[in-house]
Enzyme design. Structure first.
Site, PDB file in Angstrom:
ATOM      1  CG  HIS A 200      -8.079   4.046  -2.183  1.00  0.00           C
ATOM      2  ND1 HIS A 200      -9.415   4.272  -2.342  1.00  0.00           N
ATOM      3  CD2 HIS A 200      -7.612   3.657  -3.399  1.00  0.00           C
ATOM      4  CE1 HIS A 200      -9.743   4.022  -3.602  1.00  0.00           C
ATOM      5  NE2 HIS A 200      -8.676   3.650  -4.267  1.00  0.00           N
TER       6      HIS A 200
HETATM    7  C1  UD1 Z   1      -5.309   0.277  -6.910  1.00  0.00           C
HETATM    8  C2  UD1 Z   1      -5.810   0.964  -8.172  1.00  0.00           C
HETATM    9  C3  UD1 Z   1      -6.936   1.935  -7.802  1.00  0.00           C
HETATM   10  C4  UD1 Z   1      -8.027   1.255  -7.001  1.00  0.00           C
HETATM   11  C5  UD1 Z   1      -7.377   0.611  -5.775  1.00  0.00           C
HETATM   12  C6  UD1 Z   1      -8.401  -0.085  -4.898  1.00  0.00           C
HETATM   13  C7  UD1 Z   1      -4.070   1.381  -9.866  1.00  0.00           C
HETATM   14  C8  UD1 Z   1      -3.297   2.434 -10.555  1.00  0.00           C
HETATM   15  N1  UD1 Z   1      -4.766   1.762  -8.799  1.00  0.00           N
HETATM   16  O1  UD1 Z   1      -4.704   1.269  -6.109  1.00  0.00           O
HETATM   17  O2  UD1 Z   1      -7.527   2.419  -9.004  1.00  0.00           O
HETATM   18  O3  UD1 Z   1      -8.995   2.191  -6.611  1.00  0.00           O
HETATM   19  O4  UD1 Z   1      -6.406  -0.341  -6.244  1.00  0.00           O
HETATM   20  O5  UD1 Z   1      -7.820  -0.678  -3.817  1.00  0.00           O
HETATM   21  O6  UD1 Z   1      -4.042   0.245 -10.293  1.00  0.00           O
HETATM   22  N2  UD1 Z   1      -1.039  -3.229  -0.690  1.00  0.00           N
HETATM   23  C9  UD1 Z   1      -1.090  -4.173   0.304  1.00  0.00           C
HETATM   24  N3  UD1 Z   1      -1.750  -5.340   0.025  1.00  0.00           N
HETATM   25  C10 UD1 Z   1      -2.326  -5.590  -1.175  1.00  0.00           C
HETATM   26  C11 UD1 Z   1      -2.244  -4.614  -2.173  1.00  0.00           C
HETATM   27  C12 UD1 Z   1      -1.599  -3.441  -1.918  1.00  0.00           C
HETATM   28  O7  UD1 Z   1      -0.594  -3.990   1.391  1.00  0.00           O
HETATM   29  O8  UD1 Z   1      -2.915  -6.664  -1.357  1.00  0.00           O
HETATM   30  C13 UD1 Z   1      -0.375  -1.944  -0.393  1.00  0.00           C
HETATM   31  C14 UD1 Z   1       1.054  -1.925  -0.850  1.00  0.00           C
HETATM   32  O9  UD1 Z   1       1.786  -1.205   0.078  1.00  0.00           O
HETATM   33  C15 UD1 Z   1       0.980  -1.137  -2.138  1.00  0.00           C
HETATM   34  C16 UD1 Z   1      -0.173  -0.181  -1.874  1.00  0.00           C
HETATM   35  O10 UD1 Z   1      -1.065  -0.926  -1.045  1.00  0.00           O
HETATM   36  O11 UD1 Z   1       2.163  -0.501  -2.448  1.00  0.00           O
HETATM   37  C17 UD1 Z   1      -0.857   0.276  -3.109  1.00  0.00           C
HETATM   38  O12 UD1 Z   1      -1.300  -0.841  -3.890  1.00  0.00           O
HETATM   39  P1  UD1 Z   1      -1.438  -0.698  -5.501  1.00  0.00           P
HETATM   40  O13 UD1 Z   1      -2.012  -1.928  -6.079  1.00  0.00           O
HETATM   41  O14 UD1 Z   1      -0.155  -0.203  -6.057  1.00  0.00           O
HETATM   42  O15 UD1 Z   1      -2.451   0.498  -5.680  1.00  0.00           O
HETATM   43  P2  UD1 Z   1      -3.765   0.891  -4.894  1.00  0.00           P
HETATM   44  O16 UD1 Z   1      -3.501   2.140  -4.153  1.00  0.00           O
HETATM   45  O17 UD1 Z   1      -4.326  -0.260  -4.130  1.00  0.00           O
END
Ligand code: UD1
Length: 380
Positions: free
Chosen positions: A219
């Site tokens: 991821h």
């Molecule tokens: C975040 C953490 C990362 C961790 C990861 C585990 C930061 C900088 N990164 O990254 O360290 O390893 O979580 O999962 O904080 N999304 C959904 N549903 C959700 C949450 C996110 O669909 O409940 C999608 C959205 O499109 C979003 C993308 O996932 O834009 C990324 O989510 P985000 O929280 O920005 O970062 P992660 O890549 O999950």
């Protein structure tokens, strides 16, 4: 919230999936009668999907958050700023004794920054880890959160050296062990057997009593946002799957990047079975019984070390070097030949044997809460 928080209450913060297994044992330790400090929980809402949040709260028996800021997704700046803006009035109203943050996600730095500017002590659990890679958003979050913190709890000795190099006073640093492994040990007997999860996913390779499979997670933006890297990784995983069928629980980010780059066909032609994000107990079962784990996650490097399962890390570096020096982890990067070579080695030798690092013993949260109680007595 104001009425909830008194003078000896610690406001604990969670935001994203890897925070949940770290906070669960800490909340349990604060709830023990020996602790004169109590805890309340705030969820920023960084992760909000049922699969990314609710199942973890249930399975890990985390109390419902006292406050949910409901921030959701956005760019890093938007997400961090939204958390800060919504967190400030909560702090003003509740005036906790201290704010406790875990890990390295955007919620960690956002809440630490608001608290420190209001003169509220910041406690950082899982401090001092460094990958040396500033292109990684988490590395920036780690460095800044540690600079802002009053008490820093570390999981491995190297972390202390990293903090000393950055000028952190050594009396702020406490070696407590690894709270993520507290959760692992506490829940291991409740893990959902891998074959149950595999059967649910209609995996054709389910065997009795145990299947022979590998587990994949990916991821990191550096791996999934660049279609060239993503294609390369999916191709090498497809090759590996011809010998060892792979199960691939997919993060929403990865799923959307694969769809955008039209790479679904690559997976369809392979022996890789993709499934949605799994709960904690399902992941524990899948890790425990896997022949090999291929991942870019930080936490999974630690969990496989604790479980004694070979881990191939698809990154150029790790902020958790003890999983390599003492555990079962090998950091290979994203080069096809290096990945295949490492996979062959694991198949031939069964992988590194490793040992469980010091103080990864299931008692870390207990040590943290004891230290915090003693500290609170000195500052009150
Ligand atoms: C975040 C953490 C990362 C961790 C990861 C585990 C930061 C900088 N990164 O990254 O360290 O390893 O979580 O999962 O904080 N999304 C959904 N549903 C959700 C949450 C996110 O669909 O409940 C999608 C959205 O499109 C979003 C993308 O996932 O834009 C990324 O989510 P985000 O929280 O920005 O970062 P992660 O890549 O999950």
């Amino acid at each position: 919230m104001g009425a909830l928080l008194g003078s000896r209450q610690i406001l604990c913060i969670v935001g994203a999936r890897p925070n949940f297994m770290k906070i669960a044992p800490i909340m349990r330790a604060f709830a023990q009668p020996e602790s004169s400090l109590s805890a309340r929980l705030l969820h920023t809402g960084q992760h909000y999907d049922a699969a990314m949040k609710h199942s973890f709260f249930e399975q890990l028996d985390i109390p419902e958050p006292d406050v949910d800021l409901g921030v959701g997704s956005g760019t890093h700046a938007q997400q961090t700023a939204d958390i800060m803006k919504r967190f400030e009035p909560v702090l003003d109203e509740s005036q906790p004794f201290a704010v406790l943050v875990v890990g390295d996600v955007n919620s960690t730095i956002a809440c630490a920054l608001v608290a420190v500017k209001k003169g509220i002590p910041v406690i950082h659990v899982e401090a001092g880890l460094r990958s040396g890679d500033r292109a990684m958003p988490e590395e920036i979050n780690r460095i800044l959160t540690d600079q802002l913190s009053d008490l820093l709890f570390i999981t491995e000795a190297d972390a202390r050296d990293n903090l000393m190099l950055e000028g952190i006073a050594s009396d702020k640093v406490h070696f407590a062990g690894n709270v993520m492994i507290d959760s692992l040990r506490y829940n291991l007997t409740k893990a959902v057997p891998a074959n149950t999860t595999l059967a649910k996913a209609n995996c054709t390779f389910v065997e009795s009593p145990k299947s022979d499979y590998g587990l994949v997670t990916l991821h990191r933006p550096s791996n999934v946002d660049d279609p060239v890297v993503l294609t390369r990784l999916l191709k090498v995983l497809a090759r590996i799957s011809q010998r060892t069928p792979l199960i691939f629980p997919m993060h929403p980010r990865t799923e959307s990047r694969i769809a955008a780059a039209k790479l679904d066909g690559l997976l369809a032609d392979s022996a890789i079975t993709t499934i949605g994000p799994q709960g904690y107990l399902e992941m524990l079962g899948l890790m425990k019984d896997a022949r090999v784990v291929l991942t870019d996650s930080g936490g999974i490097q630690e969990e496989t070390t604790a479980l004694g399962v070979p881990c191939i890390t698809l990154r150029e570096n790790t902020e958790r070097p003890i999983t390599v020096s003492q555990g079962t982890n090998t950091v290979v990067g994203t080069d096809v030949d290096a990945i295949l070579q490492c996979y062959e080695d694991v198949m031939e030798t069964g992988g590194k044997v490793g040992r469980v690092p010091d103080l990864w013993d299931g008692e870390s949260a207990q040590r943290i809460v004891q230290t915090l109680n003693a500290w609170a007595d000195t500052v009150e």
